[in-house]
Design a protein around this motif. Structure first.
Motif, mmCIF file in Angstrom:
data_model
loop_
_atom_site.group_PDB
_atom_site.id
_atom_site.type_symbol
_atom_site.label_atom_id
_atom_site.label_comp_id
_atom_site.label_asym_id
_atom_site.label_seq_id
_atom_site.Cartn_x
_atom_site.Cartn_y
_atom_site.Cartn_z
ATOM 1 N N ALA A 1 5.005 1.460 51.788
ATOM 2 C CA ALA A 1 4.278 0.610 50.847
ATOM 3 C C ALA A 1 5.160 -0.509 50.310
ATOM 4 C CB ALA A 1 3.742 1.458 49.693
ATOM 5 N N SER A 2 6.434 -0.216 50.063
ATOM 6 C CA SER A 2 7.329 -1.242 49.545
ATOM 7 C C SER A 2 7.740 -2.237 50.619
ATOM 8 C CB SER A 2 8.581 -0.583 48.951
ATOM 9 O OG SER A 2 8.232 0.298 47.890
ATOM 10 N N ALA A 3 8.007 -1.715 51.840
ATOM 11 C CA ALA A 3 8.454 -2.603 52.912
ATOM 12 C C ALA A 3 7.370 -3.600 53.311
ATOM 13 C CB ALA A 3 8.886 -1.783 54.125
ATOM 14 N N LEU A 4 6.115 -3.224 53.179
ATOM 15 C CA LEU A 4 5.033 -4.148 53.517
ATOM 16 C C LEU A 4 5.081 -5.418 52.666
ATOM 17 C CD1 LEU A 4 1.991 -1.721 53.987
ATOM 18 C CD2 LEU A 4 3.090 -3.113 55.745
ATOM 19 N N LEU A 5 5.669 -5.317 51.489
ATOM 20 C CA LEU A 5 5.724 -6.486 50.609
ATOM 21 C C LEU A 5 6.597 -7.606 51.156
ATOM 22 C CD1 LEU A 5 5.989 -4.706 47.136
ATOM 23 C CD2 LEU A 5 3.963 -5.705 48.214
ATOM 24 N N LEU A 6 7.417 -7.307 52.167
ATOM 25 C CA LEU A 6 8.194 -8.364 52.797
ATOM 26 C C LEU A 6 7.295 -9.415 53.438
ATOM 27 C CD1 LEU A 6 11.044 -6.290 54.495
ATOM 28 C CD2 LEU A 6 11.291 -7.891 52.583
ATOM 29 N N TRP A 7 6.074 -9.037 53.800
ATOM 30 C CA TRP A 7 5.141 -9.959 54.465
ATOM 31 C C TRP A 7 4.034 -10.440 53.522
ATOM 32 C CZ3 TRP A 7 7.526 -5.901 56.815
ATOM 33 C CH2 TRP A 7 8.237 -6.179 57.983
ATOM 34 N N ALA B 1 13.655 -5.416 47.677
ATOM 35 C CA ALA B 1 14.671 -4.357 47.561
ATOM 36 C C ALA B 1 14.701 -3.788 46.140
ATOM 37 C CB ALA B 1 16.034 -4.904 47.955
ATOM 38 N N LEU B 2 14.625 -4.676 45.151
ATOM 39 C CA LEU B 2 14.622 -4.203 43.762
ATOM 40 C C LEU B 2 13.385 -3.363 43.467
ATOM 41 C CD1 LEU B 2 15.892 -7.406 41.899
ATOM 42 C CD2 LEU B 2 17.135 -5.263 42.278
ATOM 43 N N LEU B 3 12.242 -3.816 43.968
ATOM 44 C CA LEU B 3 11.009 -3.064 43.734
ATOM 45 C C LEU B 3 11.044 -1.713 44.442
ATOM 46 C CD1 LEU B 3 8.217 -3.170 42.429
ATOM 47 C CD2 LEU B 3 7.338 -4.122 44.560
ATOM 48 N N THR B 4 11.622 -1.661 45.649
ATOM 49 C CA THR B 4 11.731 -0.394 46.373
ATOM 50 C C THR B 4 12.602 0.603 45.605
ATOM 51 O OG1 THR B 4 11.481 -1.549 48.478
ATOM 52 C CG2 THR B 4 12.416 0.656 48.550
ATOM 53 N N ALA B 5 13.723 0.109 45.109
ATOM 54 C CA ALA B 5 14.589 0.998 44.321
ATOM 55 C C ALA B 5 13.869 1.501 43.076
ATOM 56 C CB ALA B 5 15.873 0.256 43.945
ATOM 57 N N PHE B 6 13.138 0.631 42.416
ATOM 58 C CA PHE B 6 12.407 1.040 41.220
ATOM 59 C C PHE B 6 11.346 2.083 41.550
ATOM 60 C CE2 PHE B 6 8.806 0.530 38.300
ATOM 61 C CZ PHE B 6 9.433 0.761 37.083
ATOM 62 N N VAL B 7 10.629 1.889 42.689
ATOM 63 C CA VAL B 7 9.582 2.840 43.074
ATOM 64 C C VAL B 7 10.202 4.218 43.374
ATOM 65 C CG1 VAL B 7 7.919 3.398 44.898
ATOM 66 C CG2 VAL B 7 7.948 1.109 43.883
ATOM 67 N N LEU B 8 11.300 4.253 44.122
ATOM 68 C CA LEU B 8 11.917 5.530 44.475
ATOM 69 C C LEU B 8 12.489 6.238 43.247
ATOM 70 C CD1 LEU B 8 13.739 4.494 47.781
ATOM 71 C CD2 LEU B 8 11.687 5.905 47.564
ATOM 72 N N ILE B 9 13.222 5.502 42.419
ATOM 73 C CA ILE B 9 13.833 6.119 41.237
ATOM 74 C C ILE B 9 12.770 6.515 40.221
ATOM 75 C CG2 ILE B 9 15.397 5.722 39.308
ATOM 76 C CD1 ILE B 9 16.986 3.842 41.152
ATOM 77 N N GLY B 10 11.814 5.615 40.009
ATOM 78 C CA GLY B 10 10.763 5.903 39.042
ATOM 79 C C GLY B 10 9.885 7.069 39.459
ATOM 80 N N SER B 11 9.592 7.186 40.759
ATOM 81 C CA SER B 11 8.779 8.311 41.232
ATOM 82 C C SER B 11 9.525 9.629 41.074
ATOM 83 C CB SER B 11 8.389 8.091 42.696
ATOM 84 O OG SER B 11 7.593 6.931 42.822
ATOM 85 N N THR B 12 10.835 9.613 41.319
ATOM 86 C CA THR B 12 11.626 10.835 41.126
ATOM 87 C C THR B 12 11.600 11.269 39.657
ATOM 88 O OG1 THR B 12 13.072 10.195 42.959
ATOM 89 C CG2 THR B 12 13.904 11.840 41.422
#
Length: 404
Positions: free
Chosen positions: A71-77, A37-48
């Motif tokens: 790409a971020s959700a795949l990291l759950l597995w 979740a933290l990485l997903t937030a970082f990817v979305l905010i950082g890409s913006t």
């Protein structure tokens, strides 16, 4: 009703319905919800943020955000299927790149996935996925950029591709280093666990030897005296009383020595309550043998011995005399002690013959003596003598206090 702490513990790794039994008697691996979740937030905010500084690239739209979320959700597995996650994140990043969206933190998902794959041992999958991503990046930057968005894009250049390849190799090298260190730590933990098991086994064996030697000797004396007491109970009550007194003394001493052995199970670091027996107690051993009807003649005197050698020598003599009481028809035994600066030699003889009767022992006496001698680097020889009887010969290396 479930305690709140238990619910918080489950939610730490995701919602309760994400970790149900898998039907095979176990549970599915817990997903890394927090870090993902933290990485997903970082990817979305950082890409913006990155998109504002790359006006020539395609603006972020819903499709771009879907690719970043995938790409971020795949990291759950990434713990349960590291190889598939490595290829999946690389594919999502390659599609994102081919669509002309801004460069940004989306490539961090690839780094995390491939790093985890290498550490988990899926090195080929990680190297293959990164290789495909770099090849796709080079293909787009050097050739397909004319046909793909954004319009008017320029060729990347060989130098830029070399820089990208360098970063890729650096990430993989760090992952390999982490994998090697992880394997070293696993081996060290296994070695420590094996060493602890060996120490525990050695301690159990030492205690078993001590208990055998203490109980075999004392119970042999008790058995002989009980037989004497029963035989003389009616005809000679005073002699029967003496036998019962010997039984009482032998059992009291046996209980004391067993308690001393079991004291080693107390908290580590505490000193023993009583010193370990040594050859200075040989006269007591002779008296106990005499109470069992065995006359023991001692020749020579013991030197100053280290505690380990002193205890081993005492137990060897004790076990040898116990075997004479239990297995020999002789009522006379000889103990001879010889020593020099290098070794102590113990010789215990009896004139036999062997009774051949079942004395009820465990059969571990000679094995225990050999183990004690071997632990000190010594030897034990035991067997019938040519002229009859039985002999035990022990050689124990030693360092006297005068040599130090």
């Amino acid at each position: 009703m479930e305690e709140p702490g238990g619910a918080r513990e489950r939610w730490r790794y995701g919602p309760p319905w994400s970790d149900r039994p898998d039907g095979a008697g176990g549970h599915r691996p817990r997903r890394p919800w927090r870090s993902t979740a933290l990485l997903t937030a970082f990817v979305l905010i950082g890409s913006t943020y990155a998109a504002h500084h790359q006006p020539l690239r395609e603006p972020l739209d819903g499709y771009a955000r879907v690719l970043m979320l995938v790409a971020s959700a795949l990291l759950l597995w990434r713990h349960s299927h590291p190889a598939l996650v490595a290829y999946g994140t690389c594919a999502a990043a390659l599609v994102y790149l081919g669509a002309g969206y801004p460069y940004g933190p989306v490539f961090l998902t690839v780094v995390v996935a491939c790093f985890g794959a290498v550490v988990a041992g899926h090195r080929r999958a990680a190297w293959g996925a990164v290789g495909l991503l770099w090849a796709g990046h080079a293909l787009i930057g050097l050739w397909l950029y004319r046909r793909l968005p954004p319009p008017g894009d320029k060729a990347a250049g060989i130098g830029q591709e070399i820089v990208v390849a360098t970063w890729v190799l650096a990430v993989l090298a760090l992952a390999e280093l982490a994998r090697v260190r992880r394997e070293q730590w696993a081996r060290e933990r296994a070695d420590r666990a094996q060493a602890a098991r060996r120490r525990a086994d050695a301690e159990r064996l030492r205690m078993a030897r001590e208990l055998h030697d203490v109980l075999a000797h004392s119970i042999s004396v008790i058995n002989v005296q009980a037989g004497v007491g029963l035989a003389l109970l009616d005809t000679d009550p005073e002699q029967a009383r003496a036998a019962l007194t010997t039984i009482k003394d032998a059992s009291k001493e046996a209980l004391g020595e067993v308690r001393q052995v079991l004291d080693t199970l107390r908290a580590p670091g505490e000193a023993p309550r009583a010193p370990a027996p040594g050859l200075d107690r040989l006269p007591e051993l002779v008296e106990q043998a005499a109470s069992a009807g065995l006359t023991v003649e001692v020749e020579g005197g013991p030197p100053r011995l280290p505690p380990g050698a002193d205890l081993a020598a005492f137990r060897i003599v004790q076990e040898a005399l116990t075997n004479v009481v239990r297995h020999s028809g002789s009522r006379h035994a000889r103990v001879r002690l010889d020593h020099d600066r290098a070794a102590l030699r113990l010789r215990i003889d009896d004139d036999g013959p062997a009774t051949g009767a079942d004395a009820g022992g465990s059969g571990n006496g000679l094995a225990g003596m050999r183990e004690r001698a071997a632990a000190l680097g010594g030897t034990i020889e035991a067997g019938p003598r040519p002229d009859g009887g039985f002999r035990v010969l022990a050689v124990l290396p030693l360092t006297t206090e005068g040599d130090q």
